[in-house]
Design a protein around this motif. Structure first.
Motif, PDB file in Angstrom:
ATOM      1  N   GLU A  87      -4.594  -5.881   1.676  1.00 43.06           N
ATOM      2  CA  GLU A  87      -4.360  -4.659   0.889  1.00 43.06           C
ATOM      3  C   GLU A  87      -4.934  -3.453   1.617  1.00 43.06           C
ATOM      4  O   GLU A  87      -4.317  -2.397   1.668  1.00 43.06           O
ATOM      5  N   ARG A  88      -6.133  -3.618   2.175  1.00 41.19           N
ATOM      6  CA  ARG A  88      -6.764  -2.514   2.902  1.00 41.19           C
ATOM      7  C   ARG A  88      -5.924  -2.154   4.130  1.00 41.19           C
ATOM      8  O   ARG A  88      -5.706  -0.977   4.410  1.00 41.19           O
ATOM      9  N   ALA A  89      -5.442  -3.178   4.843  1.00 41.60           N
ATOM     10  CA  ALA A  89      -4.612  -2.927   6.027  1.00 41.60           C
ATOM     11  C   ALA A  89      -3.321  -2.227   5.630  1.00 41.60           C
ATOM     12  O   ALA A  89      -2.871  -1.302   6.323  1.00 41.60           O
ATOM     13  N   ALA A  90      -2.713  -2.659   4.520  1.00 39.90           N
ATOM     14  CA  ALA A  90      -1.477  -2.015   4.058  1.00 39.90           C
ATOM     15  C   ALA A  90      -1.749  -0.556   3.701  1.00 39.90           C
ATOM     16  O   ALA A  90      -0.954   0.334   4.032  1.00 39.90           O
ATOM     17  N   GLN A  91      -2.866  -0.319   3.026  1.00 38.88           N
ATOM     18  CA  GLN A  91      -3.220   1.056   2.654  1.00 38.88           C
ATOM     19  C   GLN A  91      -3.465   1.896   3.901  1.00 38.88           C
ATOM     20  O   GLN A  91      -3.018   3.043   3.982  1.00 38.88           O
ATOM     21  N   ASP A  92      -4.164   1.313   4.880  1.00 35.38           N
ATOM     22  CA  ASP A  92      -4.410   2.035   6.132  1.00 35.38           C
ATOM     23  C   ASP A  92      -3.100   2.344   6.849  1.00 35.38           C
ATOM     24  O   ASP A  92      -2.926   3.440   7.387  1.00 35.38           O
ATOM     25  N   MET A  93      -2.178   1.363   6.853  1.00 32.17           N
ATOM     26  CA  MET A  93      -0.888   1.588   7.510  1.00 32.17           C
ATOM     27  C   MET A  93      -0.104   2.679   6.788  1.00 32.17           C
ATOM     28  O   MET A  93       0.538   3.519   7.437  1.00 32.17           O
ATOM     29  N   LYS A  94      -0.152   2.676   5.464  1.00 36.33           N
ATOM     30  CA  LYS A  94       0.538   3.729   4.715  1.00 36.33           C
ATOM     31  C   LYS A  94      -0.059   5.090   5.051  1.00 36.33           C
ATOM     32  O   LYS A  94       0.675   6.064   5.252  1.00 36.33           O
ATOM     33  N   GLU A  95      -1.383   5.154   5.096  1.00 38.30           N
ATOM     34  CA  GLU A  95      -2.056   6.411   5.394  1.00 38.30           C
ATOM     35  C   GLU A  95      -1.713   6.871   6.809  1.00 38.30           C
ATOM     36  O   GLU A  95      -1.438   8.046   7.039  1.00 38.30           O
ATOM     37  N   GLN A  96      -1.724   5.935   7.752  1.00 39.67           N
ATOM     38  CA  GLN A  96      -1.364   6.259   9.138  1.00 39.67           C
ATOM     39  C   GLN A  96       0.079   6.767   9.209  1.00 39.67           C
ATOM     40  O   GLN A  96       0.373   7.752   9.883  1.00 39.67           O
ATOM     41  N   ALA A  97       0.986   6.071   8.502  1.00 37.66           N
ATOM     42  CA  ALA A  97       2.393   6.496   8.502  1.00 37.66           C
ATOM     43  C   ALA A  97       2.537   7.887   7.886  1.00 37.66           C
ATOM     44  O   ALA A  97       3.308   8.713   8.386  1.00 37.66           O
ATOM     45  N   ARG A  98       1.776   8.160   6.822  1.00 38.84           N
ATOM     46  CA  ARG A  98       1.825   9.480   6.193  1.00 38.84           C
ATOM     47  C   ARG A  98       1.322  10.542   7.163  1.00 38.84           C
ATOM     48  O   ARG A  98       1.931  11.609   7.319  1.00 38.84           O
ATOM     49  N   ARG A  99       0.204  10.236   7.851  1.00 35.02           N
ATOM     50  CA  ARG A  99      -0.328  11.205   8.820  1.00 35.02           C
ATOM     51  C   ARG A  99       0.669  11.443   9.950  1.00 35.02           C
ATOM     52  O   ARG A  99       0.882  12.586  10.362  1.00 35.02           O
TER      53      ARG A  99
END
Length: 171
Positions: A76-88
């Motif tokens: 879940e943390r990795a998915a959230q980080d990936m979403k945040e990275q994709a948003r950035r």
């Protein structure tokens, strides 16, 4: 056949003539009780072994559950980080696109100004060329004003305008 505690308590022993019990039935009863107790003892030992085995399995399952929970949290943390990275990254791409569009707009505006300046220069050169010939349309007004002042009129030497927009001078 195993004896239950209730059966043992209600065993009716026949007494012998000297107020004692008969030896054979008592020995048989004791043997049966010992066999029953031994069976219960073995069953208890088997159940104790089975309990240890099940507790070991339960401990393994608890460890596996803890591992799965930590894995799920990590995922879940990795998915959230990936979403945040994709948003950035998408924000960065949008900012770069806006910067590029502003650059292209500035370049287009500069090109437009340069072309307008070229048009003004070319018109000035054409005006100078036609004025030297006396055929510039704006020159008619200035020439008309000059002629009005001098009271002399003369005909316009332009016969026609060609398809390219250049006027031909009549001779």
């Amino acid at each position: 056949m195993p004896l239950t505690p209730v059966e043992i308590r209600h065993v009716d022993m026949r007494r012998a003539w000297l107020r004692g019990y008969r030896r054979k039935p008592v020995d048989e009863l004791l043997e049966e009780i010992a066999d029953s107790f031994e069976g219960v003892w073995r069953e208890r030992a088997d159940l104790s072994d089975r309990l240890e085995e099940l507790e070991g399995e339960a401990a393994k399952h608890r460890e596996l559950e803890a591992l799965l929970r930590s894995t799920l949290v990590s995922a879940e943390r990795a998915a959230q980080d990936m979403k945040e990275q994709a948003r950035r990254e998408s924000d960065l791409i949008v900012q770069e696109a806006h910067a590029e569009s502003r650059r292209v707009t500035r370049e287009a505006a500069a090109e437009k100004r340069r072309l307008e300046e070229d048009i003004v220069k070319i018109r000035a050169q054409l005006r100078a060329a036609f004025e030297s010939l006396g055929d510039w349309p704006g020159a008619k007004e200035t020439a008309a004003e000059e002629e009005a002042q001098t009271s002399v009129t003369r005909p316009t030497p332009v016969d026609e305008i060609t398809g390219s927009g250049i006027r031909e001078v009549a001779s």
